[in-house]
Design a protein around this motif. Structure first.
Motif, PDB file in Angstrom:
ATOM      1  N   ASP A  19       0.738  -1.414   0.034  1.00 39.47           N
ATOM      2  CA  ASP A  19       0.133  -0.035   0.051  1.00 39.47           C
ATOM      3  C   ASP A  19       0.710   1.158  -0.099  1.00 39.47           C
ATOM      4  O   ASP A  19       0.171   2.321  -0.337  1.00 39.47           O
ATOM      5  N   GLN A  20       2.023   1.093   0.583  1.00 37.01           N
ATOM      6  CA  GLN A  20       2.836   2.657   0.663  1.00 37.01           C
ATOM      7  C   GLN A  20       4.010   2.489  -0.120  1.00 37.01           C
ATOM      8  O   GLN A  20       4.968   1.910  -0.064  1.00 37.01           O
ATOM      9  N   LYS A  21       3.920   3.227  -1.293  1.00 33.67           N
ATOM     10  CA  LYS A  21       4.997   3.666  -2.157  1.00 33.67           C
ATOM     11  C   LYS A  21       6.531   3.776  -1.170  1.00 33.67           C
ATOM     12  O   LYS A  21       6.493   4.569  -0.281  1.00 33.67           O
ATOM     13  N   GLY A  22       7.402   3.137  -1.551  1.00 35.43           N
ATOM     14  CA  GLY A  22       8.732   3.250  -0.759  1.00 35.43           C
ATOM     15  C   GLY A  22       8.915   2.525   0.664  1.00 35.43           C
ATOM     16  O   GLY A  22       9.905   2.589   1.023  1.00 35.43           O
ATOM     17  N   TYR A  23       7.713   1.823   0.687  1.00 31.23           N
ATOM     18  CA  TYR A  23       7.895   0.979   2.206  1.00 31.23           C
ATOM     19  C   TYR A  23       8.993  -0.001   2.037  1.00 31.23           C
ATOM     20  O   TYR A  23       9.784  -0.115   3.172  1.00 31.23           O
ATOM     21  N   TYR A  24       9.215  -0.620   1.133  1.00 34.30           N
ATOM     22  CA  TYR A  24       9.899  -1.779   0.923  1.00 34.30           C
ATOM     23  C   TYR A  24      11.582  -1.273   1.229  1.00 34.30           C
ATOM     24  O   TYR A  24      12.186  -1.879   1.839  1.00 34.30           O
TER      25      TYR A  24
ATOM     26  N   TYR B 113      19.971 -13.733  13.187  1.00 34.33           N
ATOM     27  CA  TYR B 113      19.940 -14.149  11.657  1.00 34.33           C
ATOM     28  C   TYR B 113      19.130 -12.882  11.170  1.00 34.33           C
ATOM     29  O   TYR B 113      18.003 -12.604  11.164  1.00 34.33           O
ATOM     30  N   ARG B 114      19.795 -12.362   9.920  1.00 33.94           N
ATOM     31  CA  ARG B 114      19.415 -11.159   9.345  1.00 33.94           C
ATOM     32  C   ARG B 114      18.958 -11.593   7.818  1.00 33.94           C
ATOM     33  O   ARG B 114      19.801 -12.067   7.103  1.00 33.94           O
ATOM     34  N   TYR B 115      17.637 -11.397   7.573  1.00 33.84           N
ATOM     35  CA  TYR B 115      17.123 -11.843   6.241  1.00 33.84           C
ATOM     36  C   TYR B 115      16.831 -10.717   5.431  1.00 33.84           C
ATOM     37  O   TYR B 115      15.958  -9.675   6.038  1.00 33.84           O
ATOM     38  N   GLN B 116      16.619 -10.666   4.091  1.00 34.05           N
ATOM     39  CA  GLN B 116      16.469  -9.653   3.036  1.00 34.05           C
ATOM     40  C   GLN B 116      15.072 -10.283   2.474  1.00 34.05           C
ATOM     41  O   GLN B 116      15.221 -11.391   1.946  1.00 34.05           O
ATOM     42  N   ILE B 117      14.348  -9.382   2.317  1.00 32.72           N
ATOM     43  CA  ILE B 117      12.999  -9.911   1.658  1.00 32.72           C
ATOM     44  C   ILE B 117      13.326  -9.674   0.209  1.00 32.72           C
ATOM     45  O   ILE B 117      13.555  -8.499  -0.227  1.00 32.72           O
ATOM     46  N   PHE B 118      12.674 -10.653  -0.478  1.00 30.49           N
ATOM     47  CA  PHE B 118      13.060 -10.696  -1.834  1.00 30.49           C
ATOM     48  C   PHE B 118      12.028 -10.698  -2.559  1.00 30.49           C
ATOM     49  O   PHE B 118      11.923 -10.394  -3.810  1.00 30.49           O
ATOM     50  N   SER B 119      10.934 -10.972  -2.103  1.00 29.61           N
ATOM     51  CA  SER B 119       9.448 -11.091  -2.697  1.00 29.61           C
ATOM     52  C   SER B 119       8.565 -10.907  -1.619  1.00 29.61           C
ATOM     53  O   SER B 119       8.405 -11.272  -0.505  1.00 29.61           O
ATOM     54  N   TYR B 120       7.235 -10.042  -2.234  1.00 23.93           N
ATOM     55  CA  TYR B 120       6.302  -9.936  -1.500  1.00 23.93           C
ATOM     56  C   TYR B 120       4.988  -9.870  -2.296  1.00 23.93           C
ATOM     57  O   TYR B 120       4.837  -9.545  -3.326  1.00 23.93           O
ATOM     58  N   PHE B 121       3.877 -10.529  -1.755  1.00 25.03           N
ATOM     59  CA  PHE B 121       2.626 -10.313  -2.383  1.00 25.03           C
ATOM     60  C   PHE B 121       1.422 -11.054  -1.510  1.00 25.03           C
ATOM     61  O   PHE B 121       1.979 -11.644  -0.457  1.00 25.03           O
TER      62      PHE B 121
END
Length: 178
Positions: free
Chosen positions: A105-110, A125-133
């Motif tokens: 919903d929010q532009k730039g949130y990622y 452990y640090r994870y980077q989000i590579f996909s969301y839907f």
């Protein structure tokens, strides 16, 4: 995955590890903590062999509509699987995983919220989000945890997630990624 013991922001890592130690005595099903960087999403992570157990119960065993953040019952409690599925309610009051809708919903949130951490076994452990839907409750194909490192089926599954993402994050993944 980056493994580190500092850097969440100041002494926050030590604070969260101390918090885990303090709540683990309340409930032995607490296996760790999930914390989203630059966000207020920060909760104990629970595991049970029954997904229904923590849907409406907090980590301290008190009834709550929001329930708990918990690991898929087919996962290993120690998060050793190549793919771990974590559940949490999308609450209207933005508690639990309610703020995750901001990715859509929010532009730039990622850009400001692309990392989260799992704290367990005294490590961060640090994870980077590579996909969301958004998926719906009945879309069980996304729940599959039956993969092994380097498995071609897992690589194909990851590419399906990349293809379905609401945003091209530019993060490359392959069948060796956790």
């Amino acid at each position: 995955i980056e493994i580190f013991n500092e850097g969440i922001s100041g002494n926050k890592t030590e604070d969260l590890l101390a918090r885990i130690d303090s709540v683990i005595n309340i409930n032995p099903d607490i296996v760790g903590w999930i914390h989203f960087e630059n966000e207020t999403i920060s909760y104990p992570l629970l595991y049970s062999e029954d997904n229904a157990e923590y849907q409406r119960v907090r980590y301290d065993l008190v009834y709550s509509r929001g329930g708990s953040i918990f690991l898929e019952e087919t996962n290993s409690w120690d998060l050793s699987d190549i793919r771990n599925v974590i559940y949490g309610h999308n609450m209207k009051d933005l508690s639990m995983f309610g703020k995750l809708k901001y990715y859509n919903d929010q532009k730039g949130y990622y850009e400001d919220h692309q990392y989260f951490q799992l704290l367990y076994n005294g490590m961060v452990y640090r994870y980077q989000i590579f996909s969301y839907f958004t998926i719906h409750q009945n879309e069980v194909s996304y729940i599959n945890t039956n993969f092994e490192k380097g498995d071609d089926r897992y690589g194909e599954f990851l590419q399906k997630l990349v293809k379905n993402s609401k945003k091209d994050t530019g993060v490359e993944v392959d069948a060796n990624d956790k």
